[in-house]
Scaffold this motif. Structure first.
Motif, PDB file in Angstrom:
ATOM      1  N   ILE A  39       0.822  -1.204   0.000  1.00 31.95           N
ATOM      2  CA  ILE A  39       0.000   0.000   0.000  1.00 31.95           C
ATOM      3  C   ILE A  39       0.860   1.261   0.000  1.00 31.95           C
ATOM      4  O   ILE A  39       0.458   2.307  -0.524  1.00 31.95           O
ATOM      5  N   LEU A  40       2.065   1.190   0.550  1.00 33.66           N
ATOM      6  CA  LEU A  40       2.983   2.322   0.539  1.00 33.66           C
ATOM      7  C   LEU A  40       4.392   1.823   0.229  1.00 33.66           C
ATOM      8  O   LEU A  40       4.799   0.756   0.685  1.00 33.66           O
ATOM      9  N   ASN A  41       5.110   2.619  -0.520  1.00 31.41           N
ATOM     10  CA  ASN A  41       6.477   2.269  -0.890  1.00 31.41           C
ATOM     11  C   ASN A  41       7.447   2.713   0.199  1.00 31.41           C
ATOM     12  O   ASN A  41       7.301   3.796   0.773  1.00 31.41           O
ATOM     13  N   GLY A  42       8.443   1.887   0.479  1.00 36.95           N
ATOM     14  CA  GLY A  42       9.393   2.188   1.544  1.00 36.95           C
ATOM     15  C   GLY A  42      10.210   3.444   1.320  1.00 36.95           C
ATOM     16  O   GLY A  42      10.631   4.096   2.284  1.00 36.95           O
ATOM     17  N   LEU A  43      10.439   3.820   0.061  1.00 32.39           N
ATOM     18  CA  LEU A  43      11.234   5.014  -0.224  1.00 32.39           C
ATOM     19  C   LEU A  43      10.474   6.306   0.055  1.00 32.39           C
ATOM     20  O   LEU A  43      11.069   7.381   0.112  1.00 32.39           O
ATOM     21  N   LEU A  44       9.154   6.186   0.244  1.00 26.68           N
ATOM     22  CA  LEU A  44       8.376   7.381   0.549  1.00 26.68           C
ATOM     23  C   LEU A  44       8.615   7.878   1.974  1.00 26.68           C
ATOM     24  O   LEU A  44       8.381   9.045   2.274  1.00 26.68           O
ATOM     25  N   LEU A  45       9.088   6.998   2.846  1.00 27.52           N
ATOM     26  CA  LEU A  45       9.349   7.403   4.233  1.00 27.52           C
ATOM     27  C   LEU A  45      10.500   8.410   4.324  1.00 27.52           C
ATOM     28  O   LEU A  45      10.314   9.503   4.877  1.00 27.52           O
ATOM     29  N   PRO A  46      11.708   8.098   3.796  1.00 25.22           N
ATOM     30  CA  PRO A  46      12.767   9.112   3.835  1.00 25.22           C
ATOM     31  C   PRO A  46      12.405  10.354   3.033  1.00 25.22           C
ATOM     32  O   PRO A  46      12.813  11.470   3.386  1.00 25.22           O
ATOM     33  N   TYR A  47      11.630  10.172   1.954  1.00 27.59           N
ATOM     34  CA  TYR A  47      11.199  11.316   1.153  1.00 27.59           C
ATOM     35  C   TYR A  47      10.344  12.260   1.998  1.00 27.59           C
ATOM     36  O   TYR A  47      10.550  13.478   2.002  1.00 27.59           O
ATOM     37  N   ALA A  48       9.384  11.684   2.737  1.00 28.20           N
ATOM     38  CA  ALA A  48       8.513  12.495   3.588  1.00 28.20           C
ATOM     39  C   ALA A  48       9.289  13.120   4.743  1.00 28.20           C
ATOM     40  O   ALA A  48       9.023  14.260   5.142  1.00 28.20           O
ATOM     41  N   LEU A  49      10.266  12.382   5.299  1.00 25.20           N
ATOM     42  CA  LEU A  49      11.078  12.919   6.405  1.00 25.20           C
ATOM     43  C   LEU A  49      11.889  14.128   5.958  1.00 25.20           C
ATOM     44  O   LEU A  49      11.975  15.135   6.672  1.00 25.20           O
ATOM     45  N   VAL A  50      12.491  14.042   4.785  1.00 29.89           N
ATOM     46  CA  VAL A  50      13.261  15.174   4.267  1.00 29.89           C
ATOM     47  C   VAL A  50      12.342  16.364   4.020  1.00 29.89           C
ATOM     48  O   VAL A  50      12.687  17.511   4.343  1.00 29.89           O
ATOM     49  N   ALA A  69      21.217  24.126   2.189  1.00 26.42           N
ATOM     50  CA  ALA A  69      20.866  22.935   2.967  1.00 26.42           C
ATOM     51  C   ALA A  69      19.792  22.116   2.253  1.00 26.42           C
ATOM     52  O   ALA A  69      19.850  20.882   2.222  1.00 26.42           O
ATOM     53  N   GLU A  70      18.805  22.798   1.667  1.00 32.89           N
ATOM     54  CA  GLU A  70      17.744  22.064   0.959  1.00 32.89           C
ATOM     55  C   GLU A  70      18.305  21.350  -0.268  1.00 32.89           C
ATOM     56  O   GLU A  70      17.933  20.210  -0.563  1.00 32.89           O
ATOM     57  N   LEU A  71      19.213  22.008  -0.964  1.00 31.64           N
ATOM     58  CA  LEU A  71      19.826  21.384  -2.139  1.00 31.64           C
ATOM     59  C   LEU A  71      20.674  20.185  -1.725  1.00 31.64           C
ATOM     60  O   LEU A  71      20.697  19.149  -2.416  1.00 31.64           O
ATOM     61  N   MET A  72      21.347  20.304  -0.579  1.00 30.21           N
ATOM     62  CA  MET A  72      22.159  19.191  -0.077  1.00 30.21           C
ATOM     63  C   MET A  72      21.274  18.014   0.327  1.00 30.21           C
ATOM     64  O   MET A  72      21.602  16.855   0.042  1.00 30.21           O
ATOM     65  N   LEU A  73      20.160  18.311   0.984  1.00 30.81           N
ATOM     66  CA  LEU A  73      19.227  17.243   1.356  1.00 30.81           C
ATOM     67  C   LEU A  73      18.668  16.549   0.117  1.00 30.81           C
ATOM     68  O   LEU A  73      18.521  15.325   0.090  1.00 30.81           O
ATOM     69  N   LEU A  74      18.366  17.327  -0.909  1.00 37.62           N
ATOM     70  CA  LEU A  74      17.879  16.753  -2.166  1.00 37.62           C
ATOM     71  C   LEU A  74      18.931  15.845  -2.786  1.00 37.62           C
ATOM     72  O   LEU A  74      18.618  14.746  -3.267  1.00 37.62           O
ATOM     73  N   THR A  75      20.177  16.277  -2.756  1.00 33.90           N
ATOM     74  CA  THR A  75      21.276  15.481  -3.328  1.00 33.90           C
ATOM     75  C   THR A  75      21.449  14.166  -2.578  1.00 33.90           C
ATOM     76  O   THR A  75      21.548  13.094  -3.187  1.00 33.90           O
ATOM     77  N   LEU A  76      21.487  14.244  -1.247  1.00 31.78           N
ATOM     78  CA  LEU A  76      21.661  13.036  -0.434  1.00 31.78           C
ATOM     79  C   LEU A  76      20.490  12.073  -0.609  1.00 31.78           C
ATOM     80  O   LEU A  76      20.673  10.852  -0.674  1.00 31.78           O
ATOM     81  N   LEU A  77      19.281  12.630  -0.696  1.00 31.45           N
ATOM     82  CA  LEU A  77      18.097  11.795  -0.871  1.00 31.45           C
ATOM     83  C   LEU A  77      18.123  11.098  -2.231  1.00 31.45           C
ATOM     84  O   LEU A  77      17.769   9.921  -2.344  1.00 31.45           O
ATOM     85  N   THR A  78      18.554  11.817  -3.250  1.00 36.41           N
ATOM     86  CA  THR A  78      18.637  11.234  -4.591  1.00 36.41           C
ATOM     87  C   THR A  78      19.651  10.097  -4.626  1.00 36.41           C
ATOM     88  O   THR A  78      19.389   9.026  -5.190  1.00 36.41           O
ATOM     89  N   ILE A  79      20.800  10.322  -4.023  1.00 37.90           N
ATOM     90  CA  ILE A  79      21.844   9.282  -3.974  1.00 37.90           C
ATOM     91  C   ILE A  79      21.351   8.064  -3.204  1.00 37.90           C
ATOM     92  O   ILE A  79      21.486   6.917  -3.645  1.00 37.90           O
ATOM     93  N   GLY A  80      20.755   8.306  -2.039  1.00 37.16           N
ATOM     94  CA  GLY A  80      20.276   7.210  -1.199  1.00 37.16           C
ATOM     95  C   GLY A  80      19.188   6.399  -1.870  1.00 37.16           C
ATOM     96  O   GLY A  80      19.210   5.162  -1.868  1.00 37.16           O
TER      97      GLY A  80
END
Length: 324
Positions: A257-268, A281-292
């Motif tokens: 019902i929910l994808n596991g990658l949506l959790l870190p996405y929502a946390l960020v 900082a927002e650009l860095m968070l986006l970069t780290l989230l994309t890599i992860g």
């Protein structure tokens, strides 16, 4: 070691049979005759999945090429604040790569039937990589227009239009029809609820809502400052959602019902909106989230293929000799 495919899903794959009728005039009278001609030149020892993966790598190469020459989609704008320039040979090479990639994607199934290696792994492998190309190819095409013709936010919705069509045609629609059909009369004679029928839409719609909120209401307008990263991130998560939906459909099991990658996405997103972080900082968070998320998705895909190969006692990129 954790496994991604359950015993029930693996057993479901054993019963799966591909059944599709192509009624497109273009496909039947132009594309398929051309692909039938092309596949004759492919050696019988070449695995179909190798053709699929080679075509996908060409789309990855195109994406990386445009990322180098036009990272921020400024090259064809009037001001061109980054002084980017796309050489003529890049356009030509990209066109050839795209044509070859589509051709390889068109002949992989024909090569599978030709070599007697058709199976659920090939279909999952094909559709899974196609779902990733759904962001890689359009993002390259964005450079044709540039920011003057199409804002990054507007192109975000163009990408999602492609995602929704892809999901409806190749995954969600198939799963919904499958579930609605079985909801009236499954093997036990019991009725399934409407909720079970629309369940596959939940992760897609949830992700669309989250990504749209971030793109529109970002405190630092992240979609304008890091559009390529943002597109790659949503494309990666979208591909992961679709891969899991395809697994559920092919194995005739209940989808997540929910994808596991949506959790870190929502946390960020929570950190970004609650703490009003700085633009850097927002650009860095986006970069780290994309890599992860990229690493997690590639790991998921690799493990699923490996588990299916182990179960069916086959190799992904190699055809066993029938003589042996």
């Amino acid at each position: 070691m954790a496994r991604f495919l359950t015993k029930e899903q693996l057993e479901g794959f054993e019963k799966y049979k591909y059944n599709s009728i192509d009624t497109s005039v273009l496909s039947n009278y132009v594309m398929h005759p051309f692909w039938n001609w092309c596949v004759q030149f492919c050696p019988v020892w070449v695995a179909p999945n190798l053709l699929t993966f080679s075509g996908f790598l060409l789309t990855v190469f195109n994406f990386l090429l445009f990322s180098y020459y036009d990272y921020g989609f400024h090259a064809l704008t009037e001001e061109n604040v980054t002084n980017d320039h796309i050489p003529s040979w890049v356009w030509a090479l990209t066109a050839v790569n795209l044509f070859v990639a589509y051709t390889l994607d068109g002949i992989d199934g024909k090569q599978a039937r030709r070599t007697g290696t058709s199976g659920p792994l090939g279909e999952l492998f094909d559709h899974g990589l196609d779902s990733y190309s759904a962001v890689l190819i359009p993002t390259c095409l964005y450079s044709i227009f540039g920011r003057d013709e199409l804002s990054p936010l507007r192109f975000f919705f163009v990408v999602w239009n492609i995602f929704i069509n892809f999901s409806a045609m190749l995954t969600s629609q198939t799963v919904i029809i499958w579930n609605i059909y079985k909801s009236y009369r499954d093997r036990t004679g019991k009725m399934r609820s409407f909720w079970e029928a629309v369940r596959p839409l939940v992760p897609v719609l949830t992700f669309f809502t989250l990504s749209a909120l971030w793109a529109i209401y970002s405190p630092t307008n992240i979609i304008e400052r890091g559009p390529r990263l943002f597109y790659l991130l949503i494309g990666t998560i979208f591909s992961n959602i679709n891969c899991r939906l395809i697994v559920a459909q092919m194995s005739d099991t209940r989808c997540e019902i929910l994808n596991g990658l949506l959790l870190p996405y929502a946390l960020v997103m929570g950190v970004v909106f609650l703490f009003r972080v700085s633009p850097m900082a927002e650009l860095m968070l986006l970069t780290l989230l994309t890599i992860g998320c990229s690493i997690a998705h590639i790991y998921y895909g690799t493990k699923v293929v490996q588990e299916m190969c182990d179960h069916f006692k086959i190799q992904c990129f190699h055809i066993k000799s029938k003589i042996q």
